[in-house]
Design an enzyme around this catalytic site. Structure first.
Site, PDB file in Angstrom:
ATOM      1  N   VAL A  65       0.741  -1.160   0.104  1.00 25.59           N
ATOM      2  CA  VAL A  65       0.167  -0.153   0.153  1.00 25.59           C
ATOM      3  C   VAL A  65       0.908   1.377  -0.005  1.00 25.59           C
ATOM      4  CG1 VAL A  65      -2.019  -1.053   0.981  1.00 25.59           C
ATOM      5  CG2 VAL A  65      -0.185   0.160   2.613  1.00 25.59           C
ATOM      6  N   GLY A 101      11.501   5.907   0.713  1.00 20.13           N
ATOM      7  CA  GLY A 101      12.951   5.909   1.324  1.00 20.13           C
ATOM      8  C   GLY A 101      12.764   5.495   2.620  1.00 20.13           C
ATOM      9  N   LYS A 161       4.621  -2.407   8.831  1.00 20.90           N
ATOM     10  CA  LYS A 161       5.463  -1.364   8.532  1.00 20.90           C
ATOM     11  C   LYS A 161       6.988  -1.909   8.691  1.00 20.90           C
ATOM     12  CE  LYS A 161       7.294   3.265   9.886  1.00 20.90           C
ATOM     13  NZ  LYS A 161       7.059   4.279  10.778  1.00 20.90           N
ATOM     14  N   ASP A 198       6.558  14.815  15.669  1.00 21.87           N
ATOM     15  CA  ASP A 198       6.158  14.771  14.307  1.00 21.87           C
ATOM     16  C   ASP A 198       4.637  15.019  14.336  1.00 21.87           C
ATOM     17  OD1 ASP A 198       7.129  14.765  11.703  1.00 21.87           O
ATOM     18  OD2 ASP A 198       7.214  12.891  11.393  1.00 21.87           O
ATOM     19  N   VAL A 209       5.131  -0.446   3.638  1.00 23.34           N
ATOM     20  CA  VAL A 209       4.008  -0.661   4.463  1.00 23.34           C
ATOM     21  C   VAL A 209       3.226  -1.555   3.411  1.00 23.34           C
ATOM     22  CG1 VAL A 209       1.803   0.335   5.721  1.00 23.34           C
ATOM     23  CG2 VAL A 209       4.005   1.559   5.538  1.00 23.34           C
ATOM     24  N   GLY A 265      11.121   2.681   3.496  1.00 17.45           N
ATOM     25  CA  GLY A 265      10.748   1.173   3.501  1.00 17.45           C
ATOM     26  C   GLY A 265       9.561   0.923   2.818  1.00 17.45           C
TER      27      GLY A 265
END
Length: 437
Positions: free
Chosen positions: A22, A26, A45, A141, A30, A28
């Site tokens: 999905v 950069g 993830k 974040d 999911v 990785g």
């Protein structure tokens, strides 16, 4: 990898089925998969090898922050994903959010949600952040792409890759990259100082900017790159609120006042989340009865059978025109205008993802030299750019250097989907450049 306290066994391929890729970038990959025992869809993830050590730390923080307004952690994955080759991989197995994120919602609606949903999102994010702070954790974040939505458009916090214990300082990531991880547009002024050590006030500032995004449906400082933001925010620049304040909506003035208090220059003057919740809870009580109709309206708008760019929605009356030119939370009558320089190419040619990816590959040298709005493009890519890669790009001094890193850390490993998204972002920020090439 050590095991989490409540998950004694890693989740392997034998417990998962119906895998679907999905998202990738950069950072990785999911995946979405069906958990055979739980009979639900889950997200898995998996990070790249060089950033994988942070995976377990993220899982520990998710477990510690477990509450209804934080993404649910189911355990750690260990196995060989069907699309990931034959090497053993490790990852996080967590709740799958079918509705995407606040970022994707605002993008799909081409604007903000109706007021009842906007006020509910503001309150639910505040509840999640208050719980995080009560557990002595900071998110660091907080932004629209890290607030995910369940089937009923309820908010849950996600992406704890930068989460830290609130009493600790940043680790060596700043020394290595020259910038704090996360999105610079949501960072407080003090975070741009070389000696900064994060406190809870960081998250409160980000919450204020997030509230602005929810009620306007926009990204802050859309055309500013990192250097401009790093200069402007410490100087006192903030997103404009004048048009929001002109709207006649019950309780809206309280929310505007709250967001402005959250992003004040002095960190000690920002209200704690417990105080923010008094405001958002009151606002939600005012508009709670309107949530079912607002949800139905958004669900209809996002239905796969509806055409997001058609003219099937009623045109505004003259009395509505002025309101629609600011923020339309009710009818979604304001449509995205395509610049006249692009109309011919858009209307006569549909470009496939494969063609977009080929363009990005073929034009690499030229794009590295010519693209100037690198951070704006990277921002459009959302979670396709891992926070650590984003920080590395931010730290580079020239647009050429930023573009080289974007290619190296995101586009090269991201695949066709990421390159197609990059192409679309270029079309948005550099239409003349795209047409000339």
């Amino acid at each position: 990898m050590a095991l989490l306290s409540r998950n004694t066994e890693p989740i392997g391929n034998e417990r998962l089925e119906k895998w679907v890729s999905v998202d990738s970038g950069g950072f990785g990959h999911v995946y979405k998969a069906r958990h055979k025992e739980l009979c639900i869809d889950v997200a898995i993830k998996i990070l790249r090898d060089d950033v994988r050590p942070a995976l377990y730390e993220e899982a520990k923080n998710m477990e510690k922050a477990s509450c209804p307004f934080v993404l649910t952690l189911y355990g750690m994955y260990q196995g060989c994903p069907p699309f990931g080759g034959t090497s053993m991989q490790q990852g996080i197995v967590m709740e799958f959010m079918e509705r995407g994120s606040v970022h994707s919602l605002l993008k799909d609606l081409s604007g903000p949600p109706p007021w009842p949903l906007a006020f509910r999102l503001a309150h639910q994010v505040g509840l999640g952040m208050n719980f995080l702070h009560s557990m002595d954790l900071m998110h660091q974040d907080l932004k629209p792409s890290n607030v995910l939505l369940d089937d009923n458009l309820n908010a849950k916090l996600a992406d704890f890759g930068l989460c830290r214990v609130s009493t600790s300082a940043l680790n060596s990531s700043r020394e290595a990259t020259g910038a704090i991880g996360g999105s610079h547009k949501y960072m407080p002024p003090e975070a741009f100082e070389a000696s900064y050590k994060p406190t809870r006030a960081f998250d409160i500032y980000s919450y204020g900017i997030l509230l602005w995004c929810i009620v306007t449906g926009k990204e802050p400082y859309p055309m500013a790159d990192y250097s401009l933001v790093a200069l402007g925010i410490p100087r006192g620049d903030r997103p404009p609120c004048d048009k929001i304040e002109q709207m006649n909506v019950e309780g809206l003035k309280q929310l505007v006042d709250l967001m402005q208090r959250c992003w004040v220059q002095n960190p000690s003057e920002r209200p704690p989340f417990k105080e923010c919740l008094k405001v958002t809870e009151n606002l939600l009580s005012m508009h709670k009865k309107g949530i079912p109709n607002a949800f139905l309206e958004v669900s209809t708008r996002l239905s796969p059978t509806s055409n997001q760019h058609s003219n099937c929605f009623p045109h505004p009356t003259p009395e509505q025109t002025q309101a629609n030119d600011t923020v339309d939370h009710v009818r979604f009558t304001k449509m995205k205008v395509i610049p006249s320089s692009m109309q011919d190419s858009v209307s006569t040619k549909i470009i496939s993802n494969a063609e977009k990816a080929k363009f990005v590959d073929d034009k690499r040298a030229a794009l590295i030299q010519k693209v100037s709005e690198v951070m704006a493009v990277a921002e459009d890519l959302g979670n396709m750019v891992h926070p650590e890669a984003y920080a590395v790009i931010n730290a580079k001094g020239t647009s050429q250097e930023k573009m080289r890193v974007l290619y190296q850390r995101v586009l090269t490993s991201g695949g066709e989907k990421v390159k197609a998204a990059f192409y679309d972002a270029l079309r948005n920020h550099h239409p003349a450049l795209m047409d000339s090439d």
